[in-house]
Design a protein around this motif. Structure first.
Motif, PDB file in Angstrom:
ATOM      1  N   PRO A  95      50.771  43.681  89.775  1.00 39.03           N
ATOM      2  CA  PRO A  95      50.032  44.438  88.752  1.00 39.03           C
ATOM      3  C   PRO A  95      50.168  45.932  89.028  1.00 39.03           C
ATOM      4  N   LEU A  96      49.590  46.727  88.160  1.00 38.93           N
ATOM      5  CA  LEU A  96      49.603  48.170  88.417  1.00 38.93           C
ATOM      6  C   LEU A  96      48.758  48.471  89.662  1.00 38.93           C
ATOM      7  N   PHE A  97      47.562  47.904  89.707  1.00 40.93           N
ATOM      8  CA  PHE A  97      46.715  47.981  90.904  1.00 40.93           C
ATOM      9  C   PHE A  97      46.185  46.577  91.178  1.00 40.93           C
ATOM     10  N   ALA A  98      46.272  46.181  92.429  1.00 44.36           N
ATOM     11  CA  ALA A  98      45.918  44.806  92.767  1.00 44.36           C
ATOM     12  C   ALA A  98      44.412  44.632  92.927  1.00 44.36           C
ATOM     13  N   PHE A  99      43.962  43.415  92.739  1.00 38.90           N
ATOM     14  CA  PHE A  99      42.603  43.017  93.111  1.00 38.90           C
ATOM     15  C   PHE A  99      42.341  43.515  94.544  1.00 38.90           C
ATOM     16  N   GLY A 100      41.185  44.096  94.770  1.00 35.60           N
ATOM     17  CA  GLY A 100      40.839  44.540  96.121  1.00 35.60           C
ATOM     18  C   GLY A 100      41.299  45.948  96.460  1.00 35.60           C
ATOM     19  N   HIS A 101      42.107  46.546  95.561  1.00 40.15           N
ATOM     20  CA  HIS A 101      42.616  47.890  95.841  1.00 40.15           C
ATOM     21  C   HIS A 101      41.513  48.936  95.688  1.00 40.15           C
ATOM     22  N   GLY A 102      41.515  49.925  96.548  1.00 36.30           N
ATOM     23  CA  GLY A 102      40.592  51.041  96.425  1.00 36.30           C
ATOM     24  C   GLY A 102      40.859  52.012  97.561  1.00 36.30           C
ATOM     25  N   LEU A 103      41.088  53.287  97.229  1.00 34.46           N
ATOM     26  CA  LEU A 103      41.427  54.279  98.254  1.00 34.46           C
ATOM     27  C   LEU A 103      40.165  54.923  98.826  1.00 34.46           C
ATOM     28  N   SER A 104      40.370  55.557  99.978  1.00 34.25           N
ATOM     29  CA  SER A 104      39.275  56.229 100.675  1.00 34.25           C
ATOM     30  C   SER A 104      39.796  57.600 101.099  1.00 34.25           C
ATOM     31  N   TYR A 105      38.912  58.473 101.543  1.00 37.66           N
ATOM     32  CA  TYR A 105      39.368  59.746 102.117  1.00 37.66           C
ATOM     33  C   TYR A 105      39.603  59.617 103.618  1.00 37.66           C
ATOM     34  N   THR A 106      39.351  58.417 104.144  1.00 34.39           N
ATOM     35  CA  THR A 106      39.739  58.154 105.525  1.00 34.39           C
ATOM     36  C   THR A 106      40.688  56.956 105.518  1.00 34.39           C
ATOM     37  N   SER A 107      41.069  56.480 106.692  1.00 34.12           N
ATOM     38  CA  SER A 107      41.969  55.320 106.729  1.00 34.12           C
ATOM     39  C   SER A 107      41.403  54.293 107.713  1.00 34.12           C
ATOM     40  N   PHE A 108      41.796  53.044 107.521  1.00 30.79           N
ATOM     41  CA  PHE A 108      41.267  51.963 108.359  1.00 30.79           C
ATOM     42  C   PHE A 108      42.423  51.130 108.900  1.00 30.79           C
ATOM     43  N   GLU A 109      42.203  50.585 110.075  1.00 38.26           N
ATOM     44  CA  GLU A 109      43.194  49.661 110.648  1.00 38.26           C
ATOM     45  C   GLU A 109      42.535  48.328 110.936  1.00 38.26           C
ATOM     46  N   HIS A 110      43.258  47.265 110.670  1.00 29.89           N
ATOM     47  CA  HIS A 110      42.768  45.906 110.937  1.00 29.89           C
ATOM     48  C   HIS A 110      43.670  45.279 111.983  1.00 29.89           C
ATOM     49  N   ALA A 111      43.086  44.588 112.941  1.00 32.30           N
ATOM     50  CA  ALA A 111      43.917  43.998 113.997  1.00 32.30           C
ATOM     51  C   ALA A 111      43.268  42.750 114.572  1.00 32.30           C
ATOM     52  N   GLY A 112      44.096  41.987 115.277  1.00 39.88           N
ATOM     53  CA  GLY A 112      43.598  40.880 116.104  1.00 39.88           C
ATOM     54  C   GLY A 112      43.071  39.694 115.326  1.00 39.88           C
ATOM     55  N   LEU A 113      43.649  39.385 114.181  1.00 44.30           N
ATOM     56  CA  LEU A 113      43.136  38.252 113.399  1.00 44.30           C
ATOM     57  C   LEU A 113      43.338  36.929 114.136  1.00 44.30           C
ATOM     58  N   ARG A 114      42.267  36.159 114.247  1.00 44.78           N
ATOM     59  CA  ARG A 114      42.301  34.788 114.771  1.00 44.78           C
ATOM     60  C   ARG A 114      41.461  33.946 113.830  1.00 44.78           C
ATOM     61  N   VAL A 115      41.831  32.700 113.656  1.00 45.19           N
ATOM     62  CA  VAL A 115      40.965  31.793 112.891  1.00 45.19           C
ATOM     63  C   VAL A 115      40.775  30.536 113.725  1.00 45.19           C
ATOM     64  N   ALA A 116      39.511  30.182 113.956  1.00 44.55           N
ATOM     65  CA  ALA A 116      39.199  29.003 114.769  1.00 44.55           C
ATOM     66  C   ALA A 116      38.822  27.844 113.857  1.00 44.55           C
ATOM     67  N   ARG A 117      39.223  26.629 114.280  1.00 42.76           N
ATOM     68  CA  ARG A 117      38.872  25.413 113.527  1.00 42.76           C
ATOM     69  C   ARG A 117      37.383  25.162 113.572  1.00 42.76           C
ATOM     70  N   GLY A 118      36.915  24.270 112.682  1.00 47.63           N
ATOM     71  CA  GLY A 118      35.510  23.864 112.722  1.00 47.63           C
ATOM     72  C   GLY A 118      35.108  23.361 111.354  1.00 47.63           C
ATOM     73  N   ARG A 119      33.882  22.839 111.273  1.00 51.49           N
ATOM     74  CA  ARG A 119      33.402  22.437 109.941  1.00 51.49           C
ATOM     75  C   ARG A 119      33.497  23.636 109.004  1.00 51.49           C
ATOM     76  N   LEU A 120      33.139  24.798 109.587  1.00 52.05           N
ATOM     77  CA  LEU A 120      33.380  26.068 108.904  1.00 52.05           C
ATOM     78  C   LEU A 120      34.387  26.845 109.747  1.00 52.05           C
ATOM     79  N   PRO A 121      35.651  26.891 109.350  1.00 50.00           N
ATOM     80  CA  PRO A 121      36.598  27.703 110.126  1.00 50.00           C
ATOM     81  C   PRO A 121      36.077  29.133 110.233  1.00 50.00           C
ATOM     82  N   GLU A 122      36.352  29.784 111.376  1.00 49.53           N
ATOM     83  CA  GLU A 122      35.796  31.122 111.566  1.00 49.53           C
ATOM     84  C   GLU A 122      36.889  32.112 111.929  1.00 49.53           C
ATOM     85  N   ALA A 123      36.946  33.197 111.161  1.00 51.44           N
ATOM     86  CA  ALA A 123      37.931  34.248 111.431  1.00 51.44           C
ATOM     87  C   ALA A 123      37.281  35.338 112.265  1.00 51.44           C
ATOM     88  N   SER A 124      38.053  35.907 113.192  1.00 51.30           N
ATOM     89  CA  SER A 124      37.567  37.074 113.922  1.00 51.30           C
ATOM     90  C   SER A 124      38.675  38.121 113.917  1.00 51.30           C
TER      91      SER A 124
END
Ligand code: BGC
Length: 726
Positions: free
Chosen positions: A594-623
């Motif tokens: 699309p022109l702009f995707a779902f979830g898109h939105g800019l900021s005047y700062t920047s963010f970094e995401h790291a270390g994704l893990r997902v554990a099994r369970g009745r409710l899987p859990e992401a960290s």
């Protein structure tokens, strides 16, 4: 304005309540009161009016009932309050201005709230509206509306919470909790698939059952599980050939039996076409003067007398209403005496600031407070900010609105006008940029505007599109030549910034020639201030699109709107052949951007995401961890997507977190995943195939970061199984 209401007195006189034991007290209470009722009292709760005289619709309104959306008579002798219902999601409305001078705190569009991705804010907003409702003696709030956006032309998308079932379900649930925390019944609406306004009374929304379960129904199911609303409102449209308000499968089988919904189903106004709807699951007729007959009064009594409808069903419907009143505590508490207008205005401002989305910025924003010439163009920016039309339209509390009439001669014409809330962006910008020299040009005569633009250091163009209930936008275009005006201004001045006030994504043919674009939606009664705060950096933008922004309608699943231009009340069929793959899932399936995707939105700062893990369970859990890697404080909206399952690519939002971080600050986060988001609907339950599930953190549906793969075994989930996500 304070309205002395009989309902208020009845609330005071209500029966004392015994503490709940394991949630059974409301049932026992309802059974006891219902058994003591006579039939006049029972049927008064099942069939009610909109207590406003509308031309051509005969009506008897009891003298002490205030003009509002809905009224059902209670029973003073049994301590049952009158049901006084008001709209809705964006604040307490004053339909047809029938309560003279009664303005209320006007929130931004639902899409702005959704763009915040902030359940706490949704809860606060719900509580705020409910307080204002109670201060007027209203005890039923016809909100939230959570129909999923499937077409960027739908006139009511602005009221709702976007295109994704998890986002809409979670925010809808939070709004319900907020509303009911103030002892006002929340009404989740419109059940179901009310995704188009054109011919809405006779539009047949056609979709296969699994797709319906995985999209619209899932949103409703989640909101009900998380919020436990006292009532659900059915919709105008048909679903797979059957009227929503008389839909045995949707109301009896799915909502009441499978999901165990214990509240009552109320009709939309004028959506009941037969007394038969009662046996098909509808409990209450609302705004009955808009129906052909007072179906759930005289005609229903006759059917009961003739033995066609069992008395037990009447008791069931009445008990559902009484149960919800008790469970929500409507009978329990005295009404709020006064509203804190300042605190409530702060809620409106917070939603606007959190929901405005910075779509594009090459660094021109935030604006500097410097001796520069800024020309503000268009959008009535010296007078206020635009709002959406229809039953959700709020008359703002903070000053006289400015109206632009659209004409028309139907009884609903007064809902068909542009209402500008008195929070002028121009004045707010002047306050925020005292060193700059600000001028305004209406944009009415493009040549002159372009000439003035050429003389300025920077131009801010306000481009508006009014949308509202009862009609869809025929296209994705901005009206009244605004595209040509923006193109001309951008050609005259390369430093052009555009602020949009629209209820949907619109085509942006001039995007490449402007430096920044801000989507302000309809920003509510504090909108001018919020826009100025974002433009100048006093607030760091943090809104993220709750729906995909297509470049054109050709990128979406549907062509022309079914029934557009046909005479009113033409039967039309809308094929939702994209199934559950609406919005970003559609783009993922098509392999297009699309022109702009779902979830898109800019900021005047920047963010970094790291270390994704997902554990099994009745409710899987992401960290994972999030870090503000820029040099100013801001809020990030981290999105967790499922991007492949058992060798098949797909895309589903399975979690999100909004997190405020100071410059340089990092935080570890955990998200539990509702396993139904990983599953498909398979005949009589949810089914997860065995295989490898790949997850990705995203800045948007199109900008994905760290991924993690997890093997999961095959699993089935029963339709009634519930999950508590922490
Ligand atoms: C709308 C509902 C609203 C009702 C009462 C209908 O036209 O569809 O959302 O709550 O009117 O005003």
């Amino acid at each position: 304005m304070r309205i002395p209401l009989r309902a208020v007195l009845i609330l005071f006189a209500a029966t004392p309540v015994i503490a709940d034991d394991a949630g059974r007290a409301p049932d026992r209470h309802a059974a006891r009161i219902e058994a003591a009722m006579n039939d006049d009292e029972r049927f008064a709760l099942l069939s009610g009016i909109m207590p406003i005289p509308l031309p051509g619709l005969a009506l008897d309104i009891p003298p002490d009932v205030p003009p509002t959306a809905g009224y059902h008579r209670g029973s003073a002798r049994l301590g049952v309050p009158d049901l006084l219902a008001t709209d809705a999601s964006l604040g307490v409305t004053n339909p047809f201005q029938a309560r003279s001078g009664d303005g209320a705190t006007a929130l931004p569009a639902g899409l702005a709230l959704a763009a915040s991705f902030d359940p706490a804010l949704a809860r606060r907003a719900g509580a705020m509206i409910a307080d204002e409702a109670r201060s007027r003696g209203f005890n039923v709030l016809l909100a939230p509306g959570i129909n999923l956006a499937r077409d960027p032309r739908n006139g009511r998308n602005f009221e709702y919470l976007g295109e994704d079932p998890w986002l809409a379900g979670v925010l809808g649930g939070a709004a319900i909790r907020g509303i009911q925390s103030r002892h006002v019944v929340a009404v989740l609406k419109h059940f179901a698939l009310n995704a188009q306004e054109t011919q809405r009374d006779l539009a047949d929304a056609v979709i296969d059952e699994a797709a319906l379960r995985e999209s619209e129904l899932l949103a409703f199911q989640l909101a009900i599980e998380q919020g436990d609303p006292g009532s659900v409102m059915c919709a105008y449209n048909l679903v797979n050939g059957v009227e929503s308000c008389g839909h045995d499968f949707l109301l009896n089988q799915v909502l009441k039996r499978e999901w165990g919904f214990r509240g009552w189903v109320m009709s939309d106004w004028g959506a009941v076409d037969s007394v038969d709807y009662f046996m098909r699951g509808l409990d209450q007729q609302s705004g009955r003067q808009m129906d052909r007959a007072p179906w759930f009064d005289g005609p229903l009594r006759e059917q009961v007398a003739a033995g066609v409808v069992p008395r037990a069903r009447v008791s069931d419907a009445v008990r559902r209403i009484l149960r919800s009143l008790h469970a929500v505590g409507v009978q329990r508490d005295a009404p709020v005496q006064a509203v804190d207008a300042t605190a409530n205005a702060a809620v409106a401002l917070d939603v606007a600031r959190a929901g405005i989305v910075l779509l594009q910025n090459d660094g021109v924003l935030p604006l500097r407070n410097a001796p520069q010439r800024i020309l503000v163009v268009g959008g009535h920016a010296t007078q206020g900010v635009l709002s959406g039309g229809g039953s959700s339209q709020v008359t703002p509390a903070n000053g006289a609105p400015f109206f632009v009439d659209l004409g028309g001669d139907s009884p609903l014409s007064s809902m068909q006008r542009h209402l500008y809330m008195p929070s002028a962006p121009f004045a707010a910008l002047k306050r925020a940029l005292p060193e700059a020299q600000l001028g305004f040009d209406s944009g009415y005569a493009a040549a002159g505007t372009a000439a003035r633009a050429a003389q300025a250091d920077l131009v801010i163009v306000f481009a508006n599109r009014w949308e509202g209930e009862f009609q869809d936008a025929g296209s994705m275009e901005l009206p009244q030549g605004q595209d040509a005006l923006i193109a001309r201004i951008a050609a005259a001045n390369p430093n052009t910034v555009v602020v949009l006030q629209t209820g949907n994504p619109v085509a942006l043919p001039w995007l490449g020639s402007v430096r920044a674009v801000l989507q302000a939606w309809y920003p509510g009664q504090e909108g001018g201030q919020a826009i100025a705060d974002i433009l100048t950096g006093r607030s760091n933008p943090s809104g993220h699109l709750p729906l995909s922004w297509p470049a054109s309608i050709e990128q979406t699943p549907r062509g022309p709107i079914a029934g557009l231009g046909a005479p009113p009340r033409t039967s039309v069929r809308i094929d939702y052949s994209e199934g559950a793959d609406a919005g970003y899932r559609w783009f993922a399936r098509q392999g297009t951007q699309p022109l702009f995707a779902f979830g898109h939105g800019l900021s005047y700062t920047s963010f970094e995401h790291a270390g994704l893990r997902v554990a099994r369970g009745r409710l899987p859990e992401a960290s994972f961890s999030v870090r503000n890697s820029g040099d100013r404080a801001g809020a990030d909206v981290v999105q967790l997507y499922l991007v492949a399952r058992a060798g098949q690519p797909l895309q589903r939002l399975v979690g999100f977190a909004r997190v405020e971080l100071a410059a340089g600050e990092a935080r570890d986060l955990r998200l539990q995943i509702d396993p139904r988001l990983l599953a498909d609907w398979d005949r009589d339950g949810w089914s997860l195939p065995a295989g490898v599930y790949r997850f990705a953190l995203g800045e948007s549906a199109a900008r994905l970061g760290p991924t993690f793969e997890l093997a999961l075994p095959q699993r089935r989930i029963q339709p009634r199984e519930r999950f508590q996500i922490q």
